[in-house]
Design a protein around this motif. Structure first.
Motif, mmCIF file in Angstrom:
data_model
loop_
_atom_site.group_PDB
_atom_site.id
_atom_site.type_symbol
_atom_site.label_atom_id
_atom_site.label_comp_id
_atom_site.label_asym_id
_atom_site.label_seq_id
_atom_site.Cartn_x
_atom_site.Cartn_y
_atom_site.Cartn_z
ATOM 1 N N VAL A 1 0.768 4.491 -2.953
ATOM 2 C CA VAL A 1 0.558 5.919 -2.671
ATOM 3 C C VAL A 1 1.095 6.782 -3.816
ATOM 4 O O VAL A 1 0.531 7.832 -4.139
ATOM 5 N N SER B 1 -4.969 4.336 4.856
ATOM 6 C CA SER B 1 -4.120 4.761 5.978
ATOM 7 C C SER B 1 -2.801 5.325 5.476
ATOM 8 O O SER B 1 -2.267 6.288 6.047
ATOM 9 N N GLN B 2 -2.262 4.747 4.405
ATOM 10 C CA GLN B 2 -1.006 5.236 3.839
ATOM 11 C C GLN B 2 -1.189 6.584 3.149
ATOM 12 O O GLN B 2 -0.306 7.441 3.197
ATOM 13 N N VAL C 1 -2.150 -4.037 5.246
ATOM 14 C CA VAL C 1 -2.055 -2.589 5.412
ATOM 15 C C VAL C 1 -3.004 -1.912 4.429
ATOM 16 O O VAL C 1 -2.982 -2.204 3.231
ATOM 17 N N SER D 1 0.834 -1.207 0.000
ATOM 18 C CA SER D 1 0.000 0.000 0.000
ATOM 19 C C SER D 1 0.866 1.253 0.000
ATOM 20 O O SER D 1 0.514 2.262 -0.623
ATOM 21 N N ALA D 2 2.006 1.193 0.664
ATOM 22 C CA ALA D 2 2.923 2.343 0.642
ATOM 23 C C ALA D 2 3.423 2.610 -0.778
ATOM 24 O O ALA D 2 3.572 3.765 -1.194
#
Length: 601
Positions: free
Chosen positions: A145, A407-408, A403, A141-142
């Motif tokens: 982004v 949230s990221q 994840v 997920s990071a």
């Protein structure tokens, strides 16, 4: 005697993901969804296990039990820990298996016996896709982004959040999956055909004509080569139109089912186009990877997926550009919607083949929906400097480590979760309510149908797509407030306000925000009451800004204490081949009482 190498098992590389580890995770994830969504739809009710916090059990008619840990959120939404699920047959612990779960629960679900195998096949295909993603998806997920729209589309793991069998794709082989499934991320070159002009139609929207469409979508020398090919066949190229076809559709349907039409040269195969395309989440819609400014292309694809054969009707496509022009005219001249940045991705052209024997039959059938396509404005072409696009479905995404992408994004934006979500709800919920109240316009606003535009990783606006097939205008034929040309009258729907408001409460609140709120709560981004307080604030701000439509807002009463609980999986369980009558969708709905409205004051 054979060597040990000869005796070693060899796997088809295309099936390498079909191994116990990946499949067990897929089974557990899908069984968790079965338990969660069918509980949400009130087909059964888990019982709390005494002495164990957040532990529940479901008992089936044949004494099979499912025990699990789960949390209950607003809107009777459940989040269930897949790893905690235990399935027992009597006292014996047995494997957690999604197909077995459907069979275990079949008497409760009420699937017609004759259609149960079709549903099981869609569930099995969904498992196959999930196992493939478990093995092959590497982006966190990071990572997402900072990713572009095609990368995000390919990275999605869930599909429609409410539907259990959401990756059915009956008809695809493993090779087809690798070539055409959006999660595979492969580039595709569309098959192009020439179709006799008198046996087809091409309709275009405002600002377009046939010449400008081909100039925008095709290279001049490619078109010149096609025209020369037609002359070489003894045909006049001016008597043909050009039509894109999904490669699978050409190989499996048109070249076979329409073989006489091809032999008569009513349909002439021209070969693949030059541009690389990538399938979007909706699977039969492609974005142009070679030239992102060129339009998206939506094609007929006669596979069974999520309760429908995914064809496109040539007759249904004909007024699509006119419908989009009318809707865009409303949206793009409304100061409120412009201030919100809300817009539609217009479907600017549509083509359909109306020749052949199938179109002459009096009874509607999938054979009449095998050859049509449309062109839609590209989201990338609508971005401004510093903006990035993502499917709104990505807000519900979790990576292989669990994840969440939302949230990221919140972390990367530098904003607090409350401010980030407030901006998102102003961009998404406010314009939907305004369209319904001020223009009687309703869309199908689930995650795949919206493009989220981000700046500095925070939402700034949304772009709605899939207008021609999904939009509705809630007005009587004699309503003086809503005038429209006769050729687009099919989008007019006359239902009571209690059903009209479900386009917000069912489709946006229960169909999307329910899932997003649970993710935000489970990830400790925000408290449950705070999330819905932000949504209420958006509605109240909109009402305060628009006293001129106060009566209409009161009639809709989006903040009513309770609303009818419309159930999506029940639709598919009732008829796994065609969930609803597209010509009269309201009459097809299945309700299960009412839900408490988290938007109520």
């Amino acid at each position: 005697m054979p060597s040990s190498d000869t005796l070693s098992p060899t796997l088809d590389p295309a099936a390498a993901h079909l191994e116990p580890g990946a499949m067990e995770l897929a089974h557990r994830h899908l069984v968790a969804k079965i338990l969660a969504e069918l509980t949400h739809e009130r087909l059964f009710a888990p019982q709390a296990v005494a002495g164990h916090v957040d532990t529940w059990v479901v008992r089936t008619d044949d004494a099979t039990t499912y025990r699990f840990r789960g949390r209950v959120h607003r809107l009777e939404h459940w989040t269930i820990d897949p790893a905690s699920i235990e399935r027992r047959a009597g006292a014996e612990l047995v494997a957690v298996d999604a197909l077995d779960a459907v069979v275990d629960l079949a008497p409760t679900l009420g699937i017609p016996d004759a259609l149960l195998p079709v549903y099981l096949e869609e569930v099995a295909s969904t498992l196959q896709s999930a196992a493939w993603k478990r093995r092959h998806h590497r982006l966190s997920s990071a990572d997402l982004v900072h990713a572009d729209l095609p990368t995000i589309e390919a990275a999605m793991t869930e599909g429609h959040p409410a539907f259990i069998a959401n990756n059915g794709r009956i008809g695809f082989s493993l090779e087809d999956f690798a070539a055409y499934a959006p999660e595979a991320g492969a580039t595709v070159r569309l098959q192009w055909t020439a179709v006799r002009r008198r046996l087809a139609h091409l309709s275009v929207g405002h600002g377009w004509d046939e010449a400008s469409l081909w100039a925008h979508e095709l290279d001049d020398d490619l078109v010149a080569g096609w025209r020369e090919l037609l002359r070489g066949l003894g045909e006049d190229p001016d008597t043909y139109l050009f039509a894109p076809v999904h490669p699978w559709q050409w190989q499996h349907k048109l070249a076979v089912t329409f073989a006489p039409d091809v032999a008569r040269r009513d349909i002439v195969p021209l070969g693949p186009g030059r541009d690389d395309h990538r399938a979007q989440q909706s699977i039969r819609t492609f974005l142009n990877a070679s030239d992102p400014a060129r339009h998206y292309v939506k094609t007929a694809l006669s596979i069974q997926n999520m309760g429908f054969l995914r064809g496109l009707s040539p007759h249904y496509m004909r007024p699509t550009p006119a419908i989009n022009d009318w809707v865009a005219g409303r949206v793009r001249t409304d100061p409120e919607l412009q201030a919100c940045g809300f817009d539609v991705l217009r479907e600017v052209a549509a083509i359909g083949y109306t020749g052949g024997a199938y179109q002459r039959l009096p009874q509607s059938s999938p054979h009449q929906k095998m050859f049509a396509a449309l062109w839609r404005e590209s989201a990338t072409s609508r971005l401004r400097d510093g903006e990035r696009a993502a499917t709104m479905a990505s807000l519900l995404h979790r990576d292989a480590q669990g994840v969440s992408l939302v949230s990221q994004l919140v972390a990367a934006s530098g904003l607090g979760a409350q401010e980030w979500l407030a901006r998102y709800l102003r961009a998404y919920l406010r314009p939907l309510v305004h369209c319904l109240a001020a223009h009687r316009l309703a869309f199908m606003p689930h995650g795949e149908n919206l493009i989220l535009v981000l700046r500095d990783h925070a939402p700034v606006r949304v772009l709605m797509k899939d207008i021609g097939e999904e939009v509705a205008v809630f007005a009587r034929p004699d309503d003086p407030e809503v005038t429209m040309p006769d050729d687009i009258a099919r989008i007019r729907v006359d239902v009571e306000p209690d059903l009209q408001v479900l386009s917000i409460l069912t489709d946006a609140v229960d169909g999307f925000l329910r899932f997003l709120a649970a993710i935000c709560v489970d990830d400790d981004l925000i408290a449950q009451d705070q999330f819905w307080m932000l949504a209420r604030a958006v509605l109240e701000e909109h009402a305060a800004d628009h006293p001129e439509i106060a009566d209409r807002l009161a009639e809709l009463d989006v903040q009513r204490p309770r609303f009818a609980h419309s159930c999506l999986n029940r639709l598919q369980l009732r008829n796994t081949l065609q969930m609803v009558d597209l010509a009269d969708q309201a009459s097809s709905l299945i309700m299960a009482g009412e839900l408490a409205n988290p938007l109520a004051p």
